[in-house]
Scaffold this motif. Sequence first.
Motif, PDB file in Angstrom:
ATOM      1  N   GLY A   7      36.331  11.889  43.691  1.00  0.00           N
ATOM      2  CA  GLY A   7      35.360  12.975  43.629  1.00  0.00           C
ATOM      3  C   GLY A   7      35.960  14.361  43.711  1.00  0.00           C
ATOM      4  N   GLY A   8      37.290  14.462  43.864  1.00  0.00           N
ATOM      5  CA  GLY A   8      37.921  15.770  44.008  1.00  0.00           C
ATOM      6  C   GLY A   8      37.484  16.507  45.255  1.00  0.00           C
ATOM      7  N   GLU A   9      37.095  15.772  46.304  1.00  0.00           N
ATOM      8  CA  GLU A   9      36.485  16.377  47.494  1.00  0.00           C
ATOM      9  C   GLU A   9      37.508  16.952  48.472  1.00  0.00           C
ATOM     10  N   LEU A  10      37.179  18.106  49.040  1.00  0.00           N
ATOM     11  CA  LEU A  10      37.863  18.586  50.239  1.00  0.00           C
ATOM     12  C   LEU A  10      37.428  17.678  51.383  1.00  0.00           C
ATOM     13  N   CYS A  11      38.387  17.057  52.053  1.00  0.00           N
ATOM     14  CA  CYS A  11      38.021  16.080  53.084  1.00  0.00           C
ATOM     15  C   CYS A  11      38.494  16.473  54.482  1.00  0.00           C
ATOM     16  N   SER A  12      39.149  17.634  54.596  1.00  0.00           N
ATOM     17  CA  SER A  12      39.551  18.108  55.922  1.00  0.00           C
ATOM     18  C   SER A  12      39.872  19.589  55.840  1.00  0.00           C
ATOM     19  N   TYR A  13      39.484  20.316  56.879  1.00  0.00           N
ATOM     20  CA  TYR A  13      39.923  21.702  57.036  1.00  0.00           C
ATOM     21  C   TYR A  13      40.052  21.989  58.530  1.00  0.00           C
ATOM     22  N   VAL A  14      41.290  22.331  58.944  1.00  0.00           N
ATOM     23  CA  VAL A  14      41.587  22.614  60.351  1.00  0.00           C
ATOM     24  C   VAL A  14      42.302  23.958  60.431  1.00  0.00           C
ATOM     25  N   PRO A  15      41.679  24.985  61.007  1.00  0.00           N
ATOM     26  CA  PRO A  15      42.336  26.286  61.159  1.00  0.00           C
ATOM     27  C   PRO A  15      43.168  26.349  62.434  1.00  0.00           C
ATOM     28  N   ALA A  16      43.526  27.553  62.836  1.00  0.00           N
ATOM     29  CA  ALA A  16      44.430  27.742  63.980  1.00  0.00           C
ATOM     30  C   ALA A  16      43.852  27.211  65.289  1.00  0.00           C
ATOM     31  N   ASN A  17      42.521  27.157  65.401  1.00  0.00           N
ATOM     32  CA  ASN A  17      41.933  26.697  66.667  1.00  0.00           C
ATOM     33  C   ASN A  17      42.028  25.183  66.846  1.00  0.00           C
ATOM     34  N   GLY A  18      42.541  24.472  65.824  1.00  0.00           N
ATOM     35  CA  GLY A  18      42.762  23.039  65.950  1.00  0.00           C
ATOM     36  C   GLY A  18      41.538  22.173  65.787  1.00  0.00           C
ATOM     37  N   ARG A  19      40.399  22.766  65.448  1.00  0.00           N
ATOM     38  CA  ARG A  19      39.154  22.009  65.299  1.00  0.00           C
ATOM     39  C   ARG A  19      38.960  21.578  63.843  1.00  0.00           C
ATOM     40  N   GLU A  20      38.468  20.366  63.665  1.00  0.00           N
ATOM     41  CA  GLU A  20      38.123  19.876  62.325  1.00  0.00           C
ATOM     42  C   GLU A  20      36.714  20.343  61.980  1.00  0.00           C
ATOM     43  N   TYR A  21      36.578  21.039  60.854  1.00  0.00           N
ATOM     44  CA  TYR A  21      35.277  21.580  60.458  1.00  0.00           C
ATOM     45  C   TYR A  21      34.553  20.704  59.434  1.00  0.00           C
ATOM     46  N   VAL A  22      35.274  19.856  58.719  1.00  0.00           N
ATOM     47  CA  VAL A  22      34.658  19.039  57.671  1.00  0.00           C
ATOM     48  C   VAL A  22      34.305  17.664  58.218  1.00  0.00           C
ATOM     49  N   TRP A  23      33.095  17.216  57.906  1.00  0.00           N
ATOM     50  CA  TRP A  23      32.648  15.874  58.304  1.00  0.00           C
ATOM     51  C   TRP A  23      33.634  14.834  57.777  1.00  0.00           C
ATOM     52  N   GLN A  24      33.997  13.856  58.626  1.00  0.00           N
ATOM     53  CA  GLN A  24      35.060  12.921  58.290  1.00  0.00           C
ATOM     54  C   GLN A  24      34.594  11.638  57.598  1.00  0.00           C
ATOM     55  N   GLY A  25      33.357  11.619  57.148  1.00  0.00           N
ATOM     56  CA  GLY A  25      32.916  10.565  56.238  1.00  0.00           C
ATOM     57  C   GLY A  25      32.748   9.201  56.866  1.00  0.00           C
ATOM     58  N   ASN A  26      32.173   9.121  58.058  1.00  0.00           N
ATOM     59  CA  ASN A  26      31.884   7.829  58.684  1.00  0.00           C
ATOM     60  C   ASN A  26      30.988   7.008  57.750  1.00  0.00           C
ATOM     61  N   PRO A  27      31.477   5.863  57.235  1.00  0.00           N
ATOM     62  CA  PRO A  27      30.689   5.097  56.260  1.00  0.00           C
ATOM     63  C   PRO A  27      29.412   4.507  56.837  1.00  0.00           C
ATOM     64  N   ASP A  28      29.320   4.405  58.159  1.00  0.00           N
ATOM     65  CA  ASP A  28      28.093   3.908  58.778  1.00  0.00           C
ATOM     66  C   ASP A  28      26.997   4.966  58.812  1.00  0.00           C
ATOM     67  N   VAL A  29      27.367   6.200  58.513  1.00  0.00           N
ATOM     68  CA  VAL A  29      26.408   7.308  58.526  1.00  0.00           C
ATOM     69  C   VAL A  29      26.264   7.890  57.128  1.00  0.00           C
TER      70      VAL A  29
END
Length: 336
Positions: free
Chosen positions: A60-82
């Motif tokens: 799908g050409g998807e962005l699947c992660s973005y983590v800036p300097a604060n170390g937090r993941e901002y993109v949903w990690q795609g839990n297949p159960d959800v």
Amino acid sequence: MNIIDKGKQLNYTKEQEHSLLGTPRFPEAGLKIGRIEEVGKVEIFELSCGSAAAKVQSLGGELCSYVPANGREYVWQGNPDVWGSHAPILFPCVGSTVDGVVKIGGTEYPQKKHGSIRKRQWKVAKHGEDFIEMVMEADEDTRKEYPFDFTAHIVHTIREDGFTTTFLIENRSAQVMPMCIGGHPGFNCPVYDGEKFTDYVLEFEQVEDGKNLLCPDGYIITGSEYIDGFRNTNILHLDHALFDDRDALMFDGLRSHKVKLINEKTGKGLLFSFPKFHALGVWSAPGKNADYVCLEPWCGLPAIEGESGNMEDKPYVRMLEPGRSFKVEYSMTVID
């Protein structure tokens, strides 16, 4: 049911797109490919900018992660159960069609919800340190659902404080090509430990009337309502019950083209910008109580009760002339 009006046509030649995007974004050849891992049949590519890092997948050409300097993941990690995706492209339809069929030039074609290119493998056309261009071309399978030759581009560009996703669609057929397009990025909500989903609000840049298009089964728009607590204000308090009762929220004709997803007390979160899009979907899977929310900018809408089913009649459809391109983008900026 006349719920909305069609939007303007914004078509560009390929030469204009090079000017708008800058020549490094849509080059011809000389690829720099940086695959870093493979998960099943999905390739994952890495981007970096200063202390920020991101990943993009071939599916799908998807962005699947973005983590800036604060170390937090901002993109949903795609839990297949959800919900197993991260940030899919919606094309050539936004949402569902009547009975899973769309009529183009009077002929019926099967069309899956949000289109099927989000489930295809995309190729890398260019990969720099802080950006990647993914490309997918029409083939025999896509033409069974959508009878046009097209090339779809997705460019993900990251910054130290956020990212921009750009969609570019080229009409390479000899006919006018009706199309709708949208984004579907999912964001972790909450972002920080110790927070709750209900700590967060959507703060729109302007006061909105609170009108929401009703699509109770997630497929057909049947009418509209005004959401309690979101009438003539710019603040919408998030609660899973909003989605349990309605599936998605669908705002058409917003004054705002920017919205903050923030903790109401701390003001931390993100700013989401969606210029040139006509509608915004807000969604989290009903009945899951999951810690994410999707902010979905659309040029198009799902099927409307009583509509003709003709692609050419869809709200905000783009009638793309042969040899022309259409470009649109959205961006996220960290508020920390």
